[in-house]
Scaffold this active site. Structure first.
Site, PDB file in Angstrom:
ATOM      1  N   LYS A   1       0.877  -1.068  -0.199  1.00  0.00           N
ATOM      2  CA  LYS A   1      -0.053   0.105  -0.058  1.00  0.00           C
ATOM      3  C   LYS A   1       0.811   1.084   0.052  1.00  0.00           C
ATOM      4  CE  LYS A   1      -1.676   2.799   2.853  1.00  0.00           C
ATOM      5  NZ  LYS A   1      -1.591   4.031   1.892  1.00  0.00           N
TER       6      LYS A   1
ATOM      7  N   CYS B   1      13.597  11.763   5.959  1.00  0.00           N
ATOM      8  CA  CYS B   1      13.535  11.444   7.390  1.00  0.00           C
ATOM      9  C   CYS B   1      14.899  11.560   7.941  1.00  0.00           C
ATOM     10  CB  CYS B   1      13.229   9.739   7.375  1.00  0.00           C
ATOM     11  SG  CYS B   1      14.206   8.750   6.381  1.00  0.00           S
TER      12      CYS B   1
ATOM     13  N   GLY C   1       7.056   5.463   7.599  1.00  0.00           N
ATOM     14  CA  GLY C   1       6.124   6.479   7.806  1.00  0.00           C
ATOM     15  C   GLY C   1       6.465   7.187   9.022  1.00  0.00           C
ATOM     16  N   SER C   2       5.399   7.862   9.703  1.00  0.00           N
ATOM     17  CA  SER C   2       5.749   8.781  10.916  1.00  0.00           C
ATOM     18  C   SER C   2       5.726   8.113  12.199  1.00  0.00           C
ATOM     19  CB  SER C   2       4.425   9.834  10.976  1.00  0.00           C
ATOM     20  OG  SER C   2       3.393   9.146  10.913  1.00  0.00           O
ATOM     21  N   THR C   3       6.503   8.542  13.156  1.00  0.00           N
ATOM     22  CA  THR C   3       6.220   7.782  14.290  1.00  0.00           C
ATOM     23  C   THR C   3       4.919   7.702  14.769  1.00  0.00           C
ATOM     24  OG1 THR C   3       8.590   8.668  14.885  1.00  0.00           O
ATOM     25  CG2 THR C   3       7.071   8.064  16.694  1.00  0.00           C
TER      26      THR C   3
ATOM     27  N   GLU D   1      10.151   1.652  10.065  1.00  0.00           N
ATOM     28  CA  GLU D   1      10.962   2.745   9.940  1.00  0.00           C
ATOM     29  C   GLU D   1      10.416   4.195   9.880  1.00  0.00           C
ATOM     30  OE1 GLU D   1      14.118   2.244   9.207  1.00  0.00           O
ATOM     31  OE2 GLU D   1      14.059   0.247   8.631  1.00  0.00           O
TER      32      GLU D   1
ATOM     33  N   GLU E   1       9.251  16.852  14.302  1.00  0.00           N
ATOM     34  CA  GLU E   1       9.605  16.617  13.117  1.00  0.00           C
ATOM     35  C   GLU E   1       8.911  17.551  12.367  1.00  0.00           C
ATOM     36  OE1 GLU E   1       8.581  13.025  11.149  1.00  0.00           O
ATOM     37  OE2 GLU E   1      10.722  12.985  10.301  1.00  0.00           O
TER      38      GLU E   1
END
Ligand code: NAD
Length: 495
Positions: free
Chosen positions: A192, A300, A244-246, A266, A398
């Site tokens: 996806k 990132c 993706g994001s945390t 990641e 971030e």
């Protein structure tokens, strides 16, 4: 690189290269069951490029059932690794043949300058397929010496069905860094891609099919969070490879825990770049600029926290502020462009929100004053937030755009403490003329990757990934292949 070296592409020509705007399941192009679609927008102009299906759980279930069947019944998982490797090497050759067109589509979709997609994204993707196509030959178990009377050996086997979920910022590279090792190991996939930037995943599906990958081994479901959540919940999926994001990584870990899926996460980053006074200062300044503006700061591992030793602080700051307005921001298809648009309106709005808040709070904001193209594009000029404190949200969060915080320090210990002083731990770097300091500080930085006298030096052979809230697991390198293999012990009685 000279302007004449770059191919003469434009948005119109790139549109002619798109794969079908459809799901790719079992080797077939197919619409979503609901018929619902999402618009894909060119971030440089705000114009719609195409539409792709907006998958719901029912579409994802169709894809996971197909990938499950391909794993359980198909030839892929049991094929000799060398034969799988050959398919990956053919895919690399096809990517090379189609490089100019794929680079153009990636630029159209993400807004990346064509020079970067041509000379960074595409060669990296090709290299990943070649690297893992070759590394597939190393997949083998080992005989073990045991105390029991038995012939005992290990087998390295694929995990099963992999759900790959990728972000908007490096679609082709981060897809390839999952697909290539997952396939080399013998897994099947449902991928996806990010809702805003799915176009290169659809091109990859075409390439892999042409390379001879059996139907059902690689499947693509386009769509947003609901499609990702369906993958996380599906018991037929054995492993999730997420970038993706945390914030979303936490959801992934929680939801995937229900069926105890294996995970690589990641997640986000906020990398510190330390300039010591003993560094080659002009080179360090150039590195500092590249480190935060590369990919419009949507990276990132961007060096978005600059720490400068006190004796050179004001000089470095003045040089950075002076350089910002001269970095060319513009049309991704213009060969001279260094900074393209942000990948979408919501990303630009988020970054602008931070900058407006900083101005209101009286933060010293420098730069941000470059000339921007007119029209509906998501452009931003790079900005610097100077003298910010370690606990400010500009340092801790971030921002994910071309925004650099700058702080100063007096001792090596202080530099290390500041660098390690966020919840993230993905990348870090230091610029120094001292070999001893380089190794000493590199060992003390809590990050998955540390660069000395440079930034973003990456290679398929070297693992990357995070510690702390930047996630766990590694991509690329042999470690990246291990993440897609599991070990079985076979013990044959000699009694
Ligand atoms: P994001 O977390 O918003 O989305 C990533 C992917 O997850 C997308 O495909 C999205 O549709 C999907 N998703 C969103 N919500 C979901 C849910 N509830 N369940 C399942 N899937 C869901 O990230 P983004 O905005 O696309 O990308 C930027 C982020 O990615 C930044 O934080 C950046 O640091 C990070 N990133 C990390 C690395 C790394 O290697 N560590 C590399 C690139 C980007």
């Amino acid at each position: 690189m000279t302007d004449s070296a770059a191919p003469a592409w434009n948005a119109g020509k790139a549109r002619a290269e798109l794969a079908p705007g459809a799901l790719f399941i079992g080797g077939q192009w197919t619409p979503a069951a609901s018929g619902r679609e999402r618009a894909i927008v060119d971030p440089a102009t705000g114009e719609q490029v195409t539409q792709v299906p907006d998958s719901a759980a029912v579409d994802v279930e169709r894809a996971t059932a197909t990938a499950r069947r391909a794993f359980d019944e198909g030839p892929w998982a049991t094929m000799h690794p060398r034969d799988r490797g050959r398919v990956l090497l053919r895919a690399a050759d096809l990517l090379r043949q189609k490089a100019a067109a794929i680079a153009a589509v990636e630029s159209l979709d993400v807004g990346k300058p064509i020079t970067f997609t041509t000379y960074v994204d595409i060669p990296t993707a090709i290299d990943l397929f070649e690297y893992y196509g070759t590394l597939a030959t190393s997949i083998e178990g080992a005989a073990r010496s045991t105390r029991i009377p038995a012939l005992a050996y290990t087998r390295r086997e694929p995990i099963g069905v992999v759900g790959a979920i990728t972000p908007f910022n490096f679609p082709l590279i981060l897809s390839s860094s999952k697909i290539a090792p997952a396939l080399a190991a013998g897994n099947t996939l449902v991928h996806k891609p990010a809702e805003e930037t799915p176009l290169s995943a659809l091109l990859l599906a075409q390439v892999l099919q042409e390379a001879g990958l059996p139907d059902g081994v690689y499947n693509v479901v386009t769509g947003a969070a609901p499609a990702g959540e369906a993958l996380l919940r599906d018991p037929r999926v054995d492993k999730i490879a997420f970038t993706g994001s945390t914030q979303v990584a936490r959801i992934v870990a929680r939801t995937a825990a229900e069926s105890l899926k294996k995970l690589t996460l990641e997640a986000g980053g906020k990398a510190a770049n330390i300039i010591f006074a003993d560094a080659n200062i002009p080179a360090a300044i150039e590195t500092a600029i590249k480190a935060f503006v590369f990919n419009t700061g949507q990276f990132c591992m961007a060096g978005t926290r600059l720490l400068v030793e006190r004796p050179v602080y004001e000089d470095v700051l003045a040089a950075l502020a002076g350089a910002c307005p001269h970095i060319p921001v513009g049309d991704p298809f213009a060969p001279s462009t260094v900074i393209g648009p942000m990948a979408g309106q919501r990303h630009r709005d988020k970054v602008q929100g931070y900058l407006e808040a900083a101005r209101k709070e009286g933060v010293r904001v420098l730069g941000g004053n470059g000339t921007l193209p007119a029209g509906g594009g998501c452009f931003l000029s790079p900005s610097i937030l100077a003298d910010v404190s370690q606990d400010s949200r500009y340092v801790q969060e971030e921002i994910f755009g071309p925004v650099l915080t700058v702080q100063t320090f007096s001792t090596e210990d202080e530099a290390v403490a500041l660098a390690n002083g966020t919840s993230f731990g993905l990348a870090a770097g230091l610029q120094t003329g001292s070999v001893a300091r380089a190794h000493r500080v590199a060992a003390r930085l809590r990050a998955g990757i540390v660069w000395v006298n440079g930034w973003a030096m990456l290679d398929s052979a070297m693992p990357f990934g995070g510690c702390k809230q930047s996630g766990y697991g590694r991509e690329t390198g042999p470690e990246g292949l291990d993440e897609y293999l599991q070990t079985k012990s076979v013990i044959v009685s000699l009694g």
